[in-house]
Design a protein around this motif. Structure first.
Motif, PDB file in Angstrom:
ATOM      1  N   TYR A 187      38.401  23.965  -8.814  1.00  0.00           N
ATOM      2  CA  TYR A 187      38.798  25.320  -8.412  1.00  0.00           C
ATOM      3  C   TYR A 187      40.294  25.511  -8.588  1.00  0.00           C
ATOM      4  CZ  TYR A 187      34.263  26.710  -6.669  1.00  0.00           C
ATOM      5  OH  TYR A 187      32.936  27.071  -6.592  1.00  0.00           O
ATOM      6  N   GLN A 188      40.639  26.607  -9.248  1.00  0.00           N
ATOM      7  CA  GLN A 188      42.039  26.981  -9.422  1.00  0.00           C
ATOM      8  C   GLN A 188      42.510  27.860  -8.283  1.00  0.00           C
ATOM      9  OE1 GLN A 188      40.899  28.806 -13.096  1.00  0.00           O
ATOM     10  NE2 GLN A 188      42.065  27.337 -14.331  1.00  0.00           N
ATOM     11  N   ILE A 223      35.856  20.094  -1.640  1.00  0.00           N
ATOM     12  CA  ILE A 223      36.201  20.877  -2.821  1.00  0.00           C
ATOM     13  C   ILE A 223      36.975  20.035  -3.836  1.00  0.00           C
ATOM     14  CG2 ILE A 223      38.447  21.790  -2.031  1.00  0.00           C
ATOM     15  CD1 ILE A 223      37.395  24.558  -3.104  1.00  0.00           C
ATOM     16  N   PHE A 224      37.559  18.918  -3.361  1.00  0.00           N
ATOM     17  CA  PHE A 224      38.282  18.004  -4.245  1.00  0.00           C
ATOM     18  C   PHE A 224      37.489  16.716  -4.510  1.00  0.00           C
ATOM     19  CE2 PHE A 224      41.606  20.331  -1.865  1.00  0.00           C
ATOM     20  CZ  PHE A 224      42.241  20.952  -2.927  1.00  0.00           C
ATOM     21  N   ARG A 225      36.299  16.603  -3.931  1.00  0.00           N
ATOM     22  CA  ARG A 225      35.527  15.358  -4.034  1.00  0.00           C
ATOM     23  C   ARG A 225      34.470  15.474  -5.141  1.00  0.00           C
ATOM     24  NH1 ARG A 225      34.493  15.002   0.896  1.00  0.00           N
ATOM     25  NH2 ARG A 225      36.196  13.587   1.431  1.00  0.00           N
ATOM     26  N   HIS A 226      34.370  14.426  -5.941  1.00  0.00           N
ATOM     27  CA  HIS A 226      33.414  14.410  -7.049  1.00  0.00           C
ATOM     28  C   HIS A 226      32.697  13.063  -7.081  1.00  0.00           C
ATOM     29  CE1 HIS A 226      35.250  18.099  -8.717  1.00  0.00           C
ATOM     30  NE2 HIS A 226      36.388  17.563  -8.279  1.00  0.00           N
ATOM     31  N   ALA A 227      31.589  13.032  -7.803  1.00  0.00           N
ATOM     32  CA  ALA A 227      30.826  11.791  -7.941  1.00  0.00           C
ATOM     33  C   ALA A 227      30.515  11.554  -9.412  1.00  0.00           C
ATOM     34  CB  ALA A 227      29.526  11.862  -7.141  1.00  0.00           C
ATOM     35  N   MET A 281      45.652  24.030  -6.657  1.00  0.00           N
ATOM     36  CA  MET A 281      44.744  25.098  -6.232  1.00  0.00           C
ATOM     37  C   MET A 281      45.465  26.058  -5.294  1.00  0.00           C
ATOM     38  SD  MET A 281      41.052  24.787  -4.285  1.00  0.00           S
ATOM     39  CE  MET A 281      41.762  24.638  -2.637  1.00  0.00           C
ATOM     40  N   LEU A 282      45.190  27.351  -5.469  1.00  0.00           N
ATOM     41  CA  LEU A 282      45.751  28.391  -4.614  1.00  0.00           C
ATOM     42  C   LEU A 282      44.667  28.836  -3.633  1.00  0.00           C
ATOM     43  CD1 LEU A 282      48.549  29.851  -4.587  1.00  0.00           C
ATOM     44  CD2 LEU A 282      47.402  31.757  -5.719  1.00  0.00           C
ATOM     45  N   TYR A 283      44.957  28.698  -2.346  1.00  0.00           N
ATOM     46  CA  TYR A 283      43.992  29.019  -1.288  1.00  0.00           C
ATOM     47  C   TYR A 283      44.491  30.239  -0.523  1.00  0.00           C
ATOM     48  CZ  TYR A 283      41.132  28.188   2.953  1.00  0.00           C
ATOM     49  OH  TYR A 283      40.252  28.290   4.026  1.00  0.00           O
ATOM     50  N   GLU A 284      43.697  31.313  -0.538  1.00  0.00           N
ATOM     51  CA  GLU A 284      44.089  32.549   0.136  1.00  0.00           C
ATOM     52  C   GLU A 284      43.104  32.901   1.242  1.00  0.00           C
ATOM     53  OE1 GLU A 284      44.925  37.325  -0.684  1.00  0.00           O
ATOM     54  OE2 GLU A 284      44.301  36.018  -2.352  1.00  0.00           O
ATOM     55  N   TRP A 314      49.478  26.813  -1.531  1.00  0.00           N
ATOM     56  CA  TRP A 314      49.449  26.216  -2.857  1.00  0.00           C
ATOM     57  C   TRP A 314      49.296  24.716  -2.663  1.00  0.00           C
ATOM     58  CZ3 TRP A 314      48.496  27.003  -7.699  1.00  0.00           C
ATOM     59  CH2 TRP A 314      49.000  26.161  -8.680  1.00  0.00           C
ATOM     60  N   VAL A 315      48.179  24.158  -3.118  1.00  0.00           N
ATOM     61  CA  VAL A 315      47.914  22.728  -2.972  1.00  0.00           C
ATOM     62  C   VAL A 315      48.360  22.017  -4.236  1.00  0.00           C
ATOM     63  CG1 VAL A 315      46.208  20.975  -2.378  1.00  0.00           C
ATOM     64  CG2 VAL A 315      45.873  23.328  -1.622  1.00  0.00           C
TER      65      VAL A 315
END
Length: 214
Positions: free
Chosen positions: A23-24, A43-47, A61-64, A73-74
Motif C-alpha cells: 500500500y502506498q 499491512i506490512f506483513r507478507h508470507a 506509506m501515507l496514512y490518512e 508518513w511511514v
C-alpha cells in the motif's frame, strides 16, 4: 482513496521471487478495514508462497485519518522533497502531520491521535517516566526494552516501562505535561510542513541541546 500496487519481491529467506501487494496510501474513512491491518502491522506483513516464511516489508506509506485529523508518513527516511503545498491545506484544517520511522512508532502514533492526545506530551511523559525510573533505582537502565504509551483518560496518561519479563507503570497528569510544554514553548516548537518525526530520539535531542551537550 487508498492506493496499492503489486510488485515483484525476492524472499529474504529462500531467495525465490513472487508478487506482493504493498500500500502506498491508506484512507481510514474510505477503507476502515485497513485501519485494523495497520494497527496490527499486518499491512506490512507478507508470507512467502514457496518457503511459507512470514516477514515484514516496511514500504513507504501515507496514512490518512480524516475523522481524527492526522496524516502519517511511514518511512525510515526523511521526505527529501518539499511538501509544503500538500501540507498547508491540511494544516489549515487542523491536521497533525508526522513521519514515523518504524512500524512500532506508527502503530503507537495512531493510538495516540485516536485518543486525542498530544504526541509531544506523550514523548515528554516517556522521558519524565524514564528519569523517575532512574531516580527510583527500581531497575537497571540497561534492562529496559521499551517505553510505551498505553492510554490517556480523565486527565491521566499511562506510560509503561518494560524490562524483559517485568515492567513498571507511570500515571502522569496531562495538565502537568501541558504546563511544562507551555513553559518551554520554544524548545518544543515544530514545523508541521516537514512531517516531523516526533519520537524518543527527538525528545532526547531537545534536552541534550538545551543542556549544551549536543
Amino acid at each position: 482513496m487508498s492506493k496499492s500496487e503489486t510488485i515483484q519481491y525476492t524472499c529474504p529467506y529462500c531467495g525465490k521471487q513472487f508478487d506482493i501487494e504493498v500500500y502506498q496510501s491508506v484512507n481510514t474513512r474510505q477503507d476502515p478495514d485497513l485501519r485494523e491491518r495497520s494497527m496490527s502491522g499486518d499491512i506490512f506483513r507478507h508470507a512467502c508462497p514457496h518457503c511459507h516464511t512470514d516477514f515484514m516489508v516496511q514500504n513507504p506509506m501515507l496514512y490518512e485519518d480524516p475523522d481524527h485529523h492526522f496524516v502519517i508518513w511511514v518511512s525510515p527516511n526523511e521526505l527529501g522533497t518539499d511538501l509544503s503545498q500538500f501540507a498547508e491545506p491540511l494544516i489549515k484544517k487542523g491536521y497533525k502531520l508526522r513521519r514515523c520511522s518504524t512500524v512500532k512508532e506508527f502503530v503507537e502514533k495512531i493510538q495516540i491521535f485516536e485518543d486525542g492526545a498530544d504526541d509531544i506530551a506523550v514523548e515528554l511523559a516517556k522521558y519524565d517516566s524514564f528519569i523517575d525510573f532512574l531516580d527510583s533505582r527500581k531497575g537497571d537502565p540497561k534492562d529496559v526494552t521499551s517505553i510505551d504509551y498505553v492510554y490517556t483518560k480523565d486527565d491521566v496518561m499511562k506510560i509503561d516501562i518494560r524490562m524483559n519479563d517485568k515492567g513498571m507503570s507511570f500515571l502522569i497528569p496531562v495538565s502537568g505535561l501541558q504546563d511544562e510544554l507551555e513553559a518551554n514553548k520554544e524548545l518544543f516548537e515544530i514545523d508541521e510542513h516537514h512531517f516531523p518525526c516526533i519520537n524518543s530520539d527527538w525528545m532526547i535531542s531537545l534536552f541534550t541541546k538545551a543542556e549544551g551537550t549536543a
